[in-house]
Scaffold this motif. Structure first.
Motif, PDB file in Angstrom:
ATOM      1  N   TYR A 177       0.994  13.990  -0.554  1.00  0.00           N
ATOM      2  CA  TYR A 177       1.326  12.905   0.346  1.00  0.00           C
ATOM      3  C   TYR A 177       1.973  13.407   1.624  1.00  0.00           C
ATOM      4  O   TYR A 177       2.834  14.277   1.605  1.00  0.00           O
ATOM      5  CB  TYR A 177       2.224  11.876  -0.366  1.00  0.00           C
TER       6      TYR A 177
ATOM      7  N   GLN B 149       1.005   4.067  -2.899  1.00  0.00           N
ATOM      8  CA  GLN B 149       0.280   5.236  -2.414  1.00  0.00           C
ATOM      9  C   GLN B 149      -1.220   4.969  -2.430  1.00  0.00           C
ATOM     10  O   GLN B 149      -2.014   5.796  -2.895  1.00  0.00           O
ATOM     11  CB  GLN B 149       0.640   6.473  -3.244  1.00  0.00           C
ATOM     12  N   HIS B 150      -1.575   3.814  -1.921  1.00  0.00           N
ATOM     13  CA  HIS B 150      -2.974   3.361  -1.928  1.00  0.00           C
ATOM     14  C   HIS B 150      -3.495   3.311  -0.509  1.00  0.00           C
ATOM     15  O   HIS B 150      -2.869   2.724   0.375  1.00  0.00           O
ATOM     16  CB  HIS B 150      -3.048   1.963  -2.553  1.00  0.00           C
TER      17      HIS B 150
ATOM     18  N   TRP C 123       0.831  -1.208   0.000  1.00  0.00           N
ATOM     19  CA  TRP C 123       0.000   0.000   0.000  1.00  0.00           C
ATOM     20  C   TRP C 123       0.857   1.246   0.000  1.00  0.00           C
ATOM     21  O   TRP C 123       0.545   2.241  -0.662  1.00  0.00           O
ATOM     22  CB  TRP C 123      -0.921  -0.011   1.215  1.00  0.00           C
ATOM     23  N   ASP C 124       1.951   1.215   0.752  1.00  0.00           N
ATOM     24  CA  ASP C 124       2.832   2.363   0.851  1.00  0.00           C
ATOM     25  C   ASP C 124       3.459   2.683  -0.498  1.00  0.00           C
ATOM     26  O   ASP C 124       3.461   3.837  -0.958  1.00  0.00           O
ATOM     27  CB  ASP C 124       3.917   2.077   1.886  1.00  0.00           C
ATOM     28  N   GLU C 125       3.991   1.674  -1.157  1.00  0.00           N
ATOM     29  CA  GLU C 125       4.660   1.885  -2.438  1.00  0.00           C
ATOM     30  C   GLU C 125       3.685   2.320  -3.528  1.00  0.00           C
ATOM     31  O   GLU C 125       4.049   3.078  -4.426  1.00  0.00           O
ATOM     32  CB  GLU C 125       5.387   0.612  -2.846  1.00  0.00           C
TER      33      GLU C 125
ATOM     34  N   TYR D  79       1.686   6.144   4.449  1.00  0.00           N
ATOM     35  CA  TYR D  79       1.157   6.474   3.139  1.00  0.00           C
ATOM     36  C   TYR D  79      -0.058   7.340   3.355  1.00  0.00           C
ATOM     37  O   TYR D  79      -0.538   7.512   4.449  1.00  0.00           O
ATOM     38  CB  TYR D  79       0.760   5.200   2.347  1.00  0.00           C
TER      39      TYR D  79
ATOM     40  N   SER E  99      -1.397   5.012   9.665  1.00  0.00           N
ATOM     41  CA  SER E  99      -2.391   5.639   8.799  1.00  0.00           C
ATOM     42  C   SER E  99      -3.783   5.090   9.065  1.00  0.00           C
ATOM     43  O   SER E  99      -4.764   5.836   9.111  1.00  0.00           O
ATOM     44  CB  SER E  99      -2.026   5.419   7.327  1.00  0.00           C
TER      45      SER E  99
ATOM     46  N   PRO F  68      -2.439  10.103   0.622  1.00  0.00           N
ATOM     47  CA  PRO F  68      -2.581  11.423   0.023  1.00  0.00           C
ATOM     48  C   PRO F  68      -3.472  12.306   0.878  1.00  0.00           C
ATOM     49  O   PRO F  68      -4.380  11.830   1.524  1.00  0.00           O
ATOM     50  CB  PRO F  68      -3.213  11.136  -1.341  1.00  0.00           C
TER      51      PRO F  68
END
Length: 245
Positions: free
Chosen positions: A196, A32-33, A28-30, A202, A79, A204
């Protein structure tokens, strides 16, 4: 010391976080989800309405249990913990504390059940914890409110169905002239810009809410993602004012 029930809750949330969240954190981090797919799972465990009465769709737990839930989620992914905390503590709690019965049935129930996600619109580019310094205003115009201003860093903004928005209805009174409106995203809110937040794994952020629209005075106040969206529709009702101390 924790009670047996509190210990069981801690173990349950820890097992959930380690089984459902931990294996995907880097993915998820990579990407950006933000994992909106967790929403029904969190709702199924009662984590999106933990502190609200069962009559409003909540789990009826106390704040020790609530803090335990946020701690265990954040232990694996900050998060997700922040998202759940903002949904419960910043959005739904204001309706629970200050909303009338109509507002509670219309907004608190689906929030507590996890059917909808909530956000809190306070921060602006020139004010944050100094809430009295906000510039966003709401002016009564007949049966409507006209909102002017902007908001930034709106946690859960990308996915929120409801945003409780702080405004000044009497700028001459500073903090005593502030009110809250409930704004619904569809069709009232449109995202305009995402960025971000490096303080979390992660996510946005909804950077800006811009608004200058009329809102009908019906029953309205207005997931660790923040983002940018523009208010573009017509429907908002203030929470009933808190009675004098």
């Amino acid at each position: 010391a924790f009670t047996d029930e509190q210990q069981h809750l801690r173990r349950s949330v820890r097992e959930f976080a380690e089984g459902e969240i931990a294996p995907h954190v880097m993915e998820w981090d990579e990407a950006q989800h933000f994992p909106v797919e967790l929403q029904p799972k969190l709702a199924g465990l009662g984590l999106l309405g933990s502190i609200f009465p069962e009559e409003y769709g909540g789990a009826g737990l106390g704040y020790v249990e609530y803090a335990t839930i946020i701690e265990e989620l954040s232990r694996v992914d900050g998060s997700v913990g922040l998202s759940v905390a903002a949904h419960n503590g910043l959005c739904a709690s204001h309706i629970s504390l200050f909303g009338n019965e109509t507002q509670k049935q219309q907004y608190l129930v689906p929030l507590a059940r996890g059917e909808k996600i909530g956000a809190w619109g306070l921060t602006e580019s020139t004010s944050g914890s100094d809430a009295a310094g906000m510039r966003t205003t709401a002016v009564r115009a007949g049966s409507c409110w006209v909102l002017n201003g902007s908001k930034t860093f709106i946690t859960n903004g990308i996915n929120a169905d409801l945003v409780i928005t702080a405004v000044k209805t009497d700028p001459t009174q500073r903090h005593k002239g502030m009110s809250l409106l409930v704004l619904e995203r569809d069709p009232f809110l449109e995202r305009t810009f995402n960025f971000y937040d490096l303080s979390l794994d992660y996510g946005p952020s909804d950077r800006d809410i811009r608004h200058k629209f009329n809102f009908y005075t019906f029953a309205q106040l207005g997931w660790g993602i923040e983002g940018n969206f523009r208010i573009q529709a017509r429907s908002a009702q203030p929470i009933e004012p808190m009675p004098p101390a």
